[in-house]
Design a protein around this motif. Structure first.
Motif, mmCIF file in Angstrom:
data_model
loop_
_atom_site.group_PDB
_atom_site.id
_atom_site.type_symbol
_atom_site.label_atom_id
_atom_site.label_comp_id
_atom_site.label_asym_id
_atom_site.label_seq_id
_atom_site.Cartn_x
_atom_site.Cartn_y
_atom_site.Cartn_z
ATOM 1 N N ARG A 160 22.928 -30.995 19.111
ATOM 2 C CA ARG A 160 22.424 -32.407 20.370
ATOM 3 C C ARG A 160 22.153 -31.917 21.797
ATOM 4 O O ARG A 160 21.163 -31.667 22.523
ATOM 5 N N ILE A 161 23.575 -31.030 21.958
ATOM 6 C CA ILE A 161 23.616 -30.272 23.575
ATOM 7 C C ILE A 161 22.354 -29.560 23.964
ATOM 8 O O ILE A 161 21.539 -29.527 25.009
ATOM 9 N N LEU A 162 22.432 -28.741 23.358
ATOM 10 C CA LEU A 162 21.415 -27.671 23.531
ATOM 11 C C LEU A 162 19.956 -27.771 23.335
ATOM 12 O O LEU A 162 19.277 -27.885 23.866
ATOM 13 N N ARG A 163 20.088 -29.434 22.430
ATOM 14 C CA ARG A 163 18.504 -29.902 21.712
ATOM 15 C C ARG A 163 18.179 -30.555 23.714
ATOM 16 O O ARG A 163 17.206 -30.630 24.056
ATOM 17 N N ASP A 164 19.079 -31.032 24.486
ATOM 18 C CA ASP A 164 19.333 -31.865 25.947
ATOM 19 C C ASP A 164 19.102 -30.886 26.338
ATOM 20 O O ASP A 164 18.066 -30.425 27.658
ATOM 21 N N LEU A 165 19.256 -29.854 26.704
ATOM 22 C CA LEU A 165 19.544 -27.968 27.576
ATOM 23 C C LEU A 165 17.908 -28.044 27.626
ATOM 24 O O LEU A 165 17.283 -27.695 28.551
#
Length: 167
Positions: A160-165
């Motif tokens: 989720r963090i990578l997708r948000d980035l």
């Protein structure tokens, strides 16, 4: 997925990769959950390929929410199945799907609080019990299950963090 996909009927069966993408859960986690939740019984072809019915997807969505949003452990969700039944977990998944599709559930609401994971790991809790209720020396199998559950939850947060980035 470079090619445009045709939209399937809501009642169509889904492959494991389609379900993994739709629920943002790696396929290996779905297979692992099958080993922990006998209620998950996707149809399998003679070659062993999994096909998930809409009810299976609802059940997976409910399990995912209990684990990732509520911060429960595998054992805690197994207890929910024992005490409330499969229909309660599937109904939770259906409600989440309806909320998501109607736009009522925000991304922030869909993320579980990482502090729950830290509390679970520090306490060694298996179903929300206090640290003093946790077994003093869990068996290797129980330790493996706790570690696997924590890794699964951390991988979800990472994706989720990578997708948000990327957004």
């Amino acid at each position: 997925m470079g090619m445009a996909q045709m939209k399937k009927s809501p009642q169509a069966f889904r492959t494991i990769s389609e379900v993994a993408e739709a629920l943002d859960i790696p396929a290996h986690v779905l297979r692992f959950w099958e080993s922990r939740f006998p209620q998950l019984r996707p149809m399998k072809s003679s070659g062993g390929r999994r096909y998930y019915r809409p009810d299976d997807v609802d059940l997976l969505r409910g399990i995912r929410d209990l684990l990732y949003h509520d911060g429960m452990t595998i054992k805690g969700v197994q207890k929910i199945f024992r005490e409330q039944g499969q229909k309660a977990v599937a109904e939770r998944g259906r409600r989440l799907d309806a909320q998501t599709n109607s736009g009522k559930r925000t991304e922030a609401e869909a993320l579980w609080d990482e502090s729950d994971l830290v509390d679970d790991l520090e306490a060694g809790a298996d179903d929300g019990a206090a640290a003093t209720d946790a077994p003093a020396d869990p068996s290797p199998g129980e330790r493996r299950a706790l570690i696997t559950d924590a890794i699964t939850r951390l991988e979800s947060v990472r994706s989720r963090i990578l997708r948000d980035l990327d957004d």
